[in-house]
Design a protein around this motif. Structure first.
Motif, PDB file in Angstrom:
ATOM      1  N   MET A   1       0.852  -1.188   0.000  1.00  0.00           N
ATOM      2  CA  MET A   1       0.000   0.000   0.000  1.00  0.00           C
ATOM      3  C   MET A   1       0.889   1.239   0.000  1.00  0.00           C
ATOM      4  O   MET A   1       1.256   1.744   1.051  1.00  0.00           O
ATOM      5  CB  MET A   1      -0.907  -0.001   1.234  1.00  0.00           C
ATOM      6  N   LYS A  30     -10.685  10.612   8.427  1.00  0.00           N
ATOM      7  CA  LYS A  30     -10.760  10.453   9.877  1.00  0.00           C
ATOM      8  C   LYS A  30      -9.898  11.428  10.662  1.00  0.00           C
ATOM      9  O   LYS A  30     -10.127  11.636  11.856  1.00  0.00           O
ATOM     10  CB  LYS A  30     -10.380   9.018  10.257  1.00  0.00           C
ATOM     11  N   PHE A  88       2.270   4.524   5.344  1.00  0.00           N
ATOM     12  CA  PHE A  88       1.671   5.744   5.869  1.00  0.00           C
ATOM     13  C   PHE A  88       0.478   5.295   6.698  1.00  0.00           C
ATOM     14  O   PHE A  88      -0.462   4.718   6.166  1.00  0.00           O
ATOM     15  CB  PHE A  88       1.222   6.647   4.710  1.00  0.00           C
ATOM     16  N   VAL A  89       0.550   5.483   7.998  1.00  0.00           N
ATOM     17  CA  VAL A  89      -0.511   4.952   8.846  1.00  0.00           C
ATOM     18  C   VAL A  89      -1.041   6.008   9.815  1.00  0.00           C
ATOM     19  O   VAL A  89      -0.291   6.818  10.351  1.00  0.00           O
ATOM     20  CB  VAL A  89      -0.026   3.675   9.590  1.00  0.00           C
ATOM     21  N   GLY A  90      -2.352   5.997   9.974  1.00  0.00           N
ATOM     22  CA  GLY A  90      -2.966   6.956  10.859  1.00  0.00           C
ATOM     23  C   GLY A  90      -4.470   6.888  10.718  1.00  0.00           C
ATOM     24  O   GLY A  90      -4.976   5.990  10.046  1.00  0.00           O
ATOM     25  N   PRO A  91      -5.204   7.802  11.281  1.00  0.00           N
ATOM     26  CA  PRO A  91      -4.704   8.813  12.213  1.00  0.00           C
ATOM     27  C   PRO A  91      -4.445   8.187  13.585  1.00  0.00           C
ATOM     28  O   PRO A  91      -5.238   7.384  14.045  1.00  0.00           O
ATOM     29  CB  PRO A  91      -5.855   9.825  12.274  1.00  0.00           C
TER      30      PRO A  91
ATOM     31  N   ALA B 182      -2.294  -3.290  12.094  1.00  0.00           N
ATOM     32  CA  ALA B 182      -1.849  -1.919  12.383  1.00  0.00           C
ATOM     33  C   ALA B 182      -0.429  -1.651  11.902  1.00  0.00           C
ATOM     34  O   ALA B 182      -0.117  -0.573  11.399  1.00  0.00           O
ATOM     35  CB  ALA B 182      -1.938  -1.656  13.885  1.00  0.00           C
ATOM     36  N   VAL B 220      -2.336  -4.105   5.594  1.00  0.00           N
ATOM     37  CA  VAL B 220      -1.434  -3.602   6.637  1.00  0.00           C
ATOM     38  C   VAL B 220      -1.670  -2.096   6.821  1.00  0.00           C
ATOM     39  O   VAL B 220      -2.449  -1.483   6.077  1.00  0.00           O
ATOM     40  CB  VAL B 220       0.050  -3.882   6.304  1.00  0.00           C
ATOM     41  N   ASN B 221      -1.009  -1.510   7.805  1.00  0.00           N
ATOM     42  CA  ASN B 221      -1.115  -0.071   8.080  1.00  0.00           C
ATOM     43  C   ASN B 221      -2.571   0.377   8.267  1.00  0.00           C
ATOM     44  O   ASN B 221      -2.928   1.503   7.921  1.00  0.00           O
ATOM     45  CB  ASN B 221      -0.504   0.768   6.942  1.00  0.00           C
ATOM     46  N   THR B 222      -3.398  -0.505   8.767  1.00  0.00           N
ATOM     47  CA  THR B 222      -4.825  -0.203   8.888  1.00  0.00           C
ATOM     48  C   THR B 222      -5.250  -0.443  10.335  1.00  0.00           C
ATOM     49  O   THR B 222      -5.339  -1.582  10.775  1.00  0.00           O
ATOM     50  CB  THR B 222      -5.636  -1.105   7.932  1.00  0.00           C
ATOM     51  N   ILE B 223      -5.473   0.625  11.050  1.00  0.00           N
ATOM     52  CA  ILE B 223      -5.785   0.497  12.470  1.00  0.00           C
ATOM     53  C   ILE B 223      -7.292   0.579  12.683  1.00  0.00           C
ATOM     54  O   ILE B 223      -7.909   1.614  12.419  1.00  0.00           O
ATOM     55  CB  ILE B 223      -5.066   1.594  13.286  1.00  0.00           C
ATOM     56  N   LYS B 226      -9.258   3.443  14.524  1.00  0.00           N
ATOM     57  CA  LYS B 226      -8.725   4.745  14.104  1.00  0.00           C
ATOM     58  C   LYS B 226      -9.084   5.031  12.644  1.00  0.00           C
ATOM     59  O   LYS B 226      -9.869   5.922  12.353  1.00  0.00           O
ATOM     60  CB  LYS B 226      -7.203   4.772  14.279  1.00  0.00           C
ATOM     61  N   LEU B 227      -8.489   4.247  11.730  1.00  0.00           N
ATOM     62  CA  LEU B 227      -8.758   4.490  10.312  1.00  0.00           C
ATOM     63  C   LEU B 227     -10.187   4.076   9.966  1.00  0.00           C
ATOM     64  O   LEU B 227     -10.897   4.785   9.271  1.00  0.00           O
ATOM     65  CB  LEU B 227      -7.756   3.713   9.450  1.00  0.00           C
ATOM     66  N   PHE B 228     -10.569   2.906  10.447  1.00  0.00           N
ATOM     67  CA  PHE B 228     -11.951   2.444  10.302  1.00  0.00           C
ATOM     68  C   PHE B 228     -12.442   1.982  11.665  1.00  0.00           C
ATOM     69  O   PHE B 228     -11.696   1.360  12.413  1.00  0.00           O
ATOM     70  CB  PHE B 228     -12.054   1.249   9.342  1.00  0.00           C
ATOM     71  N   THR B 229     -13.700   2.257  11.974  1.00  0.00           N
ATOM     72  CA  THR B 229     -14.290   1.671  13.169  1.00  0.00           C
ATOM     73  C   THR B 229     -14.981   0.369  12.746  1.00  0.00           C
ATOM     74  O   THR B 229     -15.136   0.104  11.549  1.00  0.00           O
ATOM     75  CB  THR B 229     -15.347   2.605  13.777  1.00  0.00           C
ATOM     76  N   ASP B 232     -17.738   1.204  10.538  1.00  0.00           N
ATOM     77  CA  ASP B 232     -17.344   1.419   9.133  1.00  0.00           C
ATOM     78  C   ASP B 232     -17.252   0.076   8.405  1.00  0.00           C
ATOM     79  O   ASP B 232     -17.666  -0.052   7.257  1.00  0.00           O
ATOM     80  CB  ASP B 232     -15.965   2.094   9.051  1.00  0.00           C
ATOM     81  N   PRO B 408      -5.476  -0.348  24.298  1.00  0.00           N
ATOM     82  CA  PRO B 408      -6.803   0.284  24.274  1.00  0.00           C
ATOM     83  C   PRO B 408      -7.279   0.740  22.900  1.00  0.00           C
ATOM     84  O   PRO B 408      -8.428   1.142  22.758  1.00  0.00           O
ATOM     85  CB  PRO B 408      -6.581   1.522  25.158  1.00  0.00           C
ATOM     86  N   VAL B 409      -6.425   0.690  21.873  1.00  0.00           N
ATOM     87  CA  VAL B 409      -6.747   1.402  20.633  1.00  0.00           C
ATOM     88  C   VAL B 409      -8.044   0.916  19.981  1.00  0.00           C
ATOM     89  O   VAL B 409      -8.900   1.705  19.619  1.00  0.00           O
ATOM     90  CB  VAL B 409      -5.567   1.340  19.634  1.00  0.00           C
ATOM     91  N   LYS B 412     -11.216   0.851  22.983  1.00  0.00           N
ATOM     92  CA  LYS B 412     -11.714   2.158  23.416  1.00  0.00           C
ATOM     93  C   LYS B 412     -12.619   2.785  22.363  1.00  0.00           C
ATOM     94  O   LYS B 412     -13.496   3.586  22.671  1.00  0.00           O
ATOM     95  CB  LYS B 412     -10.515   3.081  23.687  1.00  0.00           C
TER      96      LYS B 412
END
Lengths: 297, 481
Positions: A1, A30, A88-91, B182, B220-223, B226-229, B232, B408-409, B412
């Motif tokens: 990605m 977000k 690139f990861v966030g928020p 994440a 990957v890189n998908t929290i 945060k990025l999606f609940t 979502d 908690p990410v 929470k």
């Protein structure tokens, strides 16, 4: 990605400070003021945290303003529109706490820290607040987004260390004057640790002359994952507790931060960072020399 | 074949020499050769009760796969293992077999005899499979449950051992499975925590690629949170969820001096070295390099940290543990490896203060001697400090490996998800949470535990998610434990 760089623009002639816009539509949906992201340029690169300076849901972009200090940020400063980074990861982190205050609030942004106060100013204005913004830069050349803040804020005060623009001196001088003359409900300060430390001292009410004003600061600490897993970002509170900037912050109560300790903690890898940067500069010079010898430049 | 007398003692597995291996990150245990595997497989007496199967959290058909090894049907042996274990090369390396399948092995009950080396045999077939990957026939889709007519979408949150196993099982049932991770790499603790010398990352990569071959998608890189609940994800038409987000929130000690540079969590240390490859100078990752490293704790993570420090050039690497050798929670094999490599054990010691220099770096650690008292809640003798026995241990780096708290990410940011008093997710015996379409397992439910117990939870959750998605999930019987 992979993530594509939409644009890169240097601020100031020394090409150290730069504005970076990347395509990250989901993150842009977000992200809010207070959040940060973590990026990695390439496979052998570090993961570095950067505070969100703007988000545009329509364009699907995230903006950051970065000071090139080590190898990774220097490497980042050399990227241009169309280049790609692998992660690139966030928020990440908590959003700023936005609410309507009865009295005016003050935002203080210093250096690269001018950028991350922007989304918060925007959100606080949308919530109906009277916002006074103090922007501090080393010199006129390094001041940016003044127009944006002029458009949003009710009052804008500018200071430069060398007096080349606005008032000469540090941000705490106008802050003190404001606190002497009117009731301020909240202060938000983002910038170098030393600046935040003095803003917090100014609003602490300790000297008895000025009132104590709740003050939020944004901590940009050393971290790896940004999700609470490594604990590298931990900071000590004034009561000796340990908190994590990534999940308890990055925006935290400034009066509860042990800044002296945090400054020491942020210099943890200073020798390695310097060595790595020197090696990188050396590499760049060698590549440049090679190109010249090949007649490419 | 003539009936031979059974070897009483298990077949040894070759290892890299201790003096050599402390200078590299290559794997310590080298695995069985074919001859060694055949010899060891011949030790399984194929007992009727199969206590080993019950001792395995994912119930691998152990005697069956060992019998197939003995017949040199390695491919069939591997398929047999994979019926219930999607990550055999990993489990063969990191499972605490000595307290699970091997502990109850009938061979181990015979006087003077040792249990069958089940873990080593599992590793052997898995490695054999990887080495002969190209020859393996493409699996047909017969096994896929035809009741899953339209491929329903399920989401797995966290690509650690629990999530990977759950994903693999659900893919086998025929679901459209997506794992959200994440970090930038897949594997969770398998890639950030367990060192290369114990579990090569190439093995993890290959074993995970077998999941993607089953159709599992990985983002990957998908929290999540945060990025999606989770909401979502519901909008994206995911119909069931498995939360296997781990217990990643390192605990620190409540002693003065935790804030000094050179004090770091084992999580951070191992992540910098394993995930971020700080041992390789091509990588930009900085890592603390102490000369006299003290590791607080006595579990596998502590052993991994102490052994990593030696490999990064520490003159001295010390485990500081408040109980005695007998209570060390680490696998015995890891303890032995650490001893062979020269790790010093400062047992019955507990830190009272970390000492720092004027620049804020660690320059020593005050410890106090301990003694063991009465049994505590954990069934171990409680360590008690002996006042007046404090002294300063010469150290310039302290790695804290005393466990983790709940991360908690995700929790929470998932309203309505019921947590217990330590913020771990509450599940019933079906692994179902307070929100019916969310299941959970692994460290985020139990607190820090083992790879295989997380995998067991992932597998169990997958079976129940399959029932849930068909509307056949019955509430658990109250008394069931």
């Amino acid at each position: 990605m992979v993530t594509k760089i939409r644009s890169k623009r240097f601020i100031g002639s020394d090409e150290n400070l730069f504005e970076l816009v990347v395509d990250a539509p989901f993150v842009a949906n977000k992200a809010r003021g207070g959040n940060f992201i973590i990026l990695r340029i390439d496979e052998t690169g570090e993961r570095i945290p950067l505070t969100v300076a703007d988000y545009d849901q329509k364009k699907g972009t995230i903006t950051m303003v970065v000071m090139a200090v080590g190898k990774t940020t220097t490497q980042l400063s050399k990227l241009k529109a169309g280049d790609e980074i692998i992660d690139f990861v966030g928020p990440l982190g908590n959003k700023a706490h936005i609410k309507k205050y009865d009295h005016p609030i003050v935002f203080v942004g210093g250096g690269a820290g001018i950028a991350p106060i922007y989304p918060q100013v925007k959100e606080m204005k949308d919530a109906g607040n009277y916002v006074i913004t103090i922007l501090g830069a080393r010199t006129k050349d390094l001041l940016f987004w003044e127009d944006r803040f002029q458009e949003l804020s009710d009052e804008v005060i500018i200071t430069t260390d060398d007096g080349s623009y606005g008032r000469k001196g540090v941000v705490t001088v106008p802050l003190k004057e404001i606190l002497q003359t009117q009731t301020i409900d909240h202060v938000v300060a983002i910038g170098p640790l030393i600046m935040m430390k003095y803003v917090v001292l100014t609003t602490s009410g300790k000297d008895g002359e000025l009132p104590r004003v709740p003050t939020t600061v944004s901590l940009n600490t050393i971290m790896v994952d940004g999700t609470g897993m490594c604990g590298g970002c931990r900071f000590q509170t004034m009561t000796g507790d340990i908190k994590f900037a990534c999940v308890d912050g990055p925006d935290v109560d400034g009066h509860d931060v042990d800044f002296d300790n945090l400054m020491e903690r942020n210099s943890r890898f200073i020798d390695f960072e310097k060595k790595r940067l020197d090696e990188y500069h050396e590499q760049c010079r060698a590549i440049q020399k090679h190109k010249e010898s090949m007649g490419e430049v | 074949m003539a009936k031979k007398k059974l070897n009483k003692v298990r077949t040894l597995m070759s290892e890299q020499d201790a003096q050599e291996r402390i200078h590299n990150f290559n794997e310590v245990a080298l695995g069985y050769t074919k001859e060694q595997a055949l010899l060891e497989a011949s030790r399984c007496i194929q007992c009727k009760n199969q206590p080993c199967v019950a001792g395995c959290p994912v119930e691998v058909a152990i005697p069956d796969f060992i019998a197939l090894i003995a017949e040199e049907r390695f491919e069939d042996a591997l398929s047999k293992v994979k019926e219930t274990n999607v990550l055999p090369a990993i489990c063969g390396r990191v499972c605490p077999q000595e307290t699970q399948c091997e502990e109850v092995c009938a061979m181990g009950r015979v006087k003077g005899s040792s249990p069958v080396a089940i873990g080593r045999l599992e590793r052997f077939v898995a490695d054999w499979g990887m080495a002969h990957e190209d020859e393996a026939p493409v699996e047909d889709e017969q096994d896929i449950d035809t009741k899953v007519s339209k491929k329903k979408k399920v989401a797995i949150i966290g690509a650690g051992p629990a999530g990977l196993t759950c994903a693999g099982e659900l893919a086998k049932f025929g679901y459209d499975v997506t794992i959200f991770e994440a970090l930038h790499k897949t594997g969770g603790v398998l890639v950030y925590g367990i060192p290369e010398f114990r579990l090569p990352k190439e093995i993890v990569r290959k074993e995970i690629s077998m999941l993607t071959d089953l159709g599992v998608k990985i983002k990957v890189n998908t929290i999540i949170g945060k990025l999606f609940t989770v909401d979502d994800l519901r909008e994206m038409e995911f119909e069931a969820f498995f939360a296997g987000v781990g217990a990643g929130l390192p605990a620190f000690l409540n002693v003065p001096g935790m804030e000094y540079n050179g004090v770091l969590s084992a999580n951070e240390y191992l992540t910098r070295v394993n995930l971020m490859k700080a041992y390789d100078s091509d990588y930009d990752t900085p890592v603390d390099k102490g000369q006299r490293v003290a590791v607080l704790g006595g579990g596998n993570v502590a052993m991994d940290s102490a052994r990593t420090a030696l490999r990064l050039g520490a003159e001295k690497s010390m485990i500081v543990y408040r109980r005695s050798e007998k209570e060390l929670p680490a696998r015995h094999e890891e303890y032995e490896h650490a001893v062979e490599e020269g790790v010093e054990f400062h047992l019955l010691r507990n830190p009272t203060e970390i000492l720092g220099d004027e620049d804020g770096f660690v320059k020593g650690m005050e410890v106090i001697k301990m003694e063991l008292g009465e049994l505590d809640d954990s069934g171990r003798r409680r360590p008690i400090a002996r006042p007046g026995t404090e002294y300063v241990l010469d150290t310039d780096m302290v790695i804290v490996a005393i466990g983790a708290r709940a991360n908690p990410v995700m929790t929470k940011n998932t309203p309505g998800l019921k947590l217990n008093q330590w913020n771990y997710i509450e599940v019933d015996a079906n692994m179902q949470t307070s929100i019916p379409d969310i299941f959970a397992g692994g460290d985020i439910v139990t607190g820090a535990a083992t790879v295989i117990s997380a995998m067991g939870a992932g597998r169990k959750a997958a079976e129940n998610m399959h029932k849930y998605l068909r509307g056949e999930l019955e509430p658990p019987i109250e008394d069931e434990e």
